[in-house]
Motif scaffolding. Structure first.
Motif, PDB file in Angstrom:
ATOM      1  N   SER A 140      20.924   6.117  -0.816  1.00 44.58           N
ATOM      2  CA  SER A 140      20.252   5.675   0.405  1.00 44.58           C
ATOM      3  C   SER A 140      18.866   5.119   0.081  1.00 44.58           C
ATOM      4  O   SER A 140      18.284   4.387   0.883  1.00 44.58           O
ATOM      5  N   ARG A 141      18.359   5.468  -1.111  1.00 41.46           N
ATOM      6  CA  ARG A 141      17.051   4.988  -1.547  1.00 41.46           C
ATOM      7  C   ARG A 141      16.972   5.096  -3.069  1.00 41.46           C
ATOM      8  O   ARG A 141      17.331   6.135  -3.631  1.00 41.46           O
ATOM      9  N   PHE A 142      16.561   3.997  -3.732  1.00 43.48           N
ATOM     10  CA  PHE A 142      16.440   4.017  -5.187  1.00 43.48           C
ATOM     11  C   PHE A 142      15.602   5.209  -5.618  1.00 43.48           C
ATOM     12  O   PHE A 142      14.473   5.390  -5.164  1.00 43.48           O
ATOM     13  N   LEU A 163      10.794   7.507 -10.363  1.00 41.31           N
ATOM     14  CA  LEU A 163      10.664   6.189  -9.756  1.00 41.31           C
ATOM     15  C   LEU A 163      11.489   6.201  -8.466  1.00 41.31           C
ATOM     16  O   LEU A 163      12.719   6.207  -8.518  1.00 41.31           O
ATOM     17  N   ARG A 164      10.809   6.211  -7.348  1.00 43.85           N
ATOM     18  CA  ARG A 164      11.488   6.296  -6.050  1.00 43.85           C
ATOM     19  C   ARG A 164      10.819   5.324  -5.096  1.00 43.85           C
ATOM     20  O   ARG A 164       9.613   5.381  -4.875  1.00 43.85           O
ATOM     21  N   ARG A 165      11.614   4.435  -4.560  1.00 42.86           N
ATOM     22  CA  ARG A 165      11.051   3.425  -3.669  1.00 42.86           C
ATOM     23  C   ARG A 165      10.704   4.033  -2.318  1.00 42.86           C
ATOM     24  O   ARG A 165      11.234   5.080  -1.920  1.00 42.86           O
ATOM     25  N   THR A 166       9.837   3.328  -1.602  1.00 41.83           N
ATOM     26  CA  THR A 166       9.509   3.708  -0.236  1.00 41.83           C
ATOM     27  C   THR A 166      10.209   2.755   0.726  1.00 41.83           C
ATOM     28  O   THR A 166      10.973   1.880   0.314  1.00 41.83           O
ATOM     29  N   ALA A 167       9.927   2.899   1.995  1.00 40.04           N
ATOM     30  CA  ALA A 167      10.529   2.025   3.005  1.00 40.04           C
ATOM     31  C   ALA A 167       9.675   0.796   3.302  1.00 40.04           C
ATOM     32  O   ALA A 167       9.994   0.013   4.195  1.00 40.04           O
ATOM     33  N   VAL A 200       5.205  -0.037  -5.096  1.00 38.53           N
ATOM     34  CA  VAL A 200       3.809   0.204  -5.455  1.00 38.53           C
ATOM     35  C   VAL A 200       3.494   1.701  -5.497  1.00 38.53           C
ATOM     36  O   VAL A 200       2.911   2.189  -6.489  1.00 38.53           O
ATOM     37  N   PRO A 201       3.854   2.496  -4.492  1.00 40.04           N
ATOM     38  CA  PRO A 201       3.575   3.939  -4.579  1.00 40.04           C
ATOM     39  C   PRO A 201       4.286   4.604  -5.752  1.00 40.04           C
ATOM     40  O   PRO A 201       3.735   5.522  -6.369  1.00 40.04           O
ATOM     41  N   ALA A 202       5.510   4.137  -6.060  1.00 40.86           N
ATOM     42  CA  ALA A 202       6.246   4.733  -7.176  1.00 40.86           C
ATOM     43  C   ALA A 202       5.518   4.488  -8.492  1.00 40.86           C
ATOM     44  O   ALA A 202       5.365   5.409  -9.314  1.00 40.86           O
ATOM     45  N   LEU A 203       5.051   3.270  -8.716  1.00 42.93           N
ATOM     46  CA  LEU A 203       4.330   2.967  -9.948  1.00 42.93           C
ATOM     47  C   LEU A 203       2.967   3.649  -9.975  1.00 42.93           C
ATOM     48  O   LEU A 203       2.524   4.138 -11.021  1.00 42.93           O
ATOM     49  N   ALA A 204       2.320   3.712  -8.826  1.00 42.05           N
ATOM     50  CA  ALA A 204       0.993   4.333  -8.748  1.00 42.05           C
ATOM     51  C   ALA A 204       1.056   5.831  -9.051  1.00 42.05           C
ATOM     52  O   ALA A 204       0.076   6.416  -9.533  1.00 42.05           O
TER      53      ALA A 204
END
Length: 444
Positions: free
Chosen positions: A84-86, A100-104, A112-116
């Motif tokens: 449902s989400r990377f 590494l987890r993407r946001t919406a 960006v939040p995942a890399l940060a």
């Protein structure tokens, strides 16, 4: 009344399956010829000690719309799991880990939040990774100039230090391209990152088969083609293509309305007549890049996640295959190792000496577990080697012979050598055949 000769599709990998199915759905008689006793090409299963073993772990992304469309037509949508989400857990050395987890957020801001917050990188390297991602997003993967340089040289020119390369760019690019970052052409690398990670918010969500690959790509494909009136001939070796067009199958010449060559590039170069594709002798320059999969069965669970990525280790990606393989007790892990030139010819005993302790280092619980089986599957020619200049060698789906077409992930699909590229090539070849057949009908 003239009987229409079937369209001959040569090769039963994903490209050939797709082409045959699309033509059968369109009402065209079609015969799919496969030299092996199964369909699926490089995605297949076999039996070992009561387990159903996949030759390797194959994943797809939500952005792989053509492959997902094929799954739907094969009735396989419920047989795969799609995130449902990377979300990928990355294990590093000395017990370190990151996520590494993407946001919406809309792309490309969603990563960006995942890399940060990626803990395998220090603050300065995280900033460099963000800057590199922004610069990468400005490139056009279709630009021919990108086919002349390596991804590694571009990373170096854009300040991506070794820690960033190892924990981010290498981790993802090697798995996606099966070519080392310093050897991979920039164009396919940009395609991967720009489409999957820097495009639509949900593009990179990972999909994993929940059943054996043989069930997904062989059994289901044969049934789907047959339901639509097509014919599948297994253990049928095509040795030549002749004008007409016609195919020579096991020494017998068989007339065809059209021919789709959907084999690997090495075999296609042998089958396609020189006059039909003057550039065919250059196809061999695409070469091949190997993948091995290390299969390990333990007497108890040692990994809690369904899969993890690993950096700083010979172990690259690890998948829990326990349920898919039908293992009752313990845990069955498959370690996918891309760009496996170092390992492809090594004896299994030598590979075990390296990977058994490497897995114990990654999974502390493996110290207490007993290894009940260890074996290796090898795909010597898993993909073509996607280095500089390879893009210019990839042919279009058409040839100089009317009625003779090419398909395969190695052709010019606009995608790297992936399942998605293979399916797209099959769809394109089927479209070319339909156009040819309509033209033939109009002039007859």
């Amino acid at each position: 009344m003239t009987t229409i000769a079937p369209v001959a599709v040569v090769g039963g990998g994903l490209a050939g399956i797709t082409a045959a199915l699309a033509l059968a759905e369109g009402g065209y008689p079609v015969t799919l010829y496969e030299a092996r006793p199964r369909l699926g090409g490089a995605t297949y299963s076999f039996q070992r000690g009561g387990l159903t073993v996949d030759n390797g772990q194959h994943v797809f992304l939500r952005c792989c719309t053509a492959y997902r469309g094929l799954l739907e037509r094969l009735g396989g949508t419920a047989r795969v799991g799609l995130q449902s989400r990377f979300d990928v857990r990355v294990l590093g050395t000395a017990g370190r880990s990151g996520r590494l987890r993407r946001t919406a957020l809309p792309g490309p801001l969603h990563f960006v939040p995942a890399l940060a917050g990626y803990r395998l990188l220090g603050p300065g390297d995280r900033l460099q990774a963000l800057r590199g991602s922004l610069a990468l997003s400005r490139l056009d993967p279709a630009d021919p100039a990108l086919d002349t340089m390596t991804f590694g040289s571009w990373l170096a020119a854009h300040g991506q230090r070794d820690p960033v390369r190892e924990a981010l760019w290498d981790l993802l690019a090697v798995a996606a391209l099966n070519t080392g970052v310093d050897e991979a052409a920039l164009g396919p690398a940009v395609k991967v990152f720009k489409t999957a990670l820097l495009g639509r918010t949900d593009a990179a969500d990972l999909g994993i088969p929940l059943v054996p690959l043989g069930e997904l790509h062989d059994t289901a494909a044969r049934a789907a083609i047959a339901r639509r009136g097509g014919t599948v001939r297994l253990a049928a070796k095509v040795t030549a293509i002749e004008p007409g067009p016609a195919v020579v199958v096991d020494g017998v010449r068989t007339r065809a309305s059209a021919v789709v060559v959907a084999t690997r590039h090495e075999q296609a170069a042998k089958l396609v007549p020189p006059g039909a594709a003057p550039g065919r002798d250059g196809w061999s320059a695409l070469d091949a890049s190997p993948i091995i999969n290390v299969h390990v069965v333990y007497d108890r669970p040692v990994m809690r996640m369904p899969f993890v990525a690993v950096t700083g280790s010979p172990v690259q990606w690890v998948f829990d295959k326990t349920r898919v393989a039908g293992l009752g007790e313990g845990q069955y892990l498959a370690v996918s190792v891309s760009v496996a030139d170092t390992w492809i010819d090594r004896p299994t005993a030598d590979i075990r000496k390296v990977f058994a302790p490497a897995l114990r280092s990654v999974f502390p619980a493996a110290h207490e577990a007993r290894m009940t089986d260890f074996f290796v599957t090898r795909e010597r020619r898993a993909t073509f080697r996607q280095g500089p200049g390879s893009g210019a060698l990839r042919p279009q789906g058409t040839t100089r012979w009317p009625g003779l077409y090419l398909a395969g992930a190695w052709t010019d699909t606009g995608w790297p050598d992936t399942m998605e590229g293979a399916v797209r090539s099959g769809l394109h070849a089927a479209s070319l055949v339909r156009h040819h057949m309509r033209h033939q009908e109009s002039v007859s």
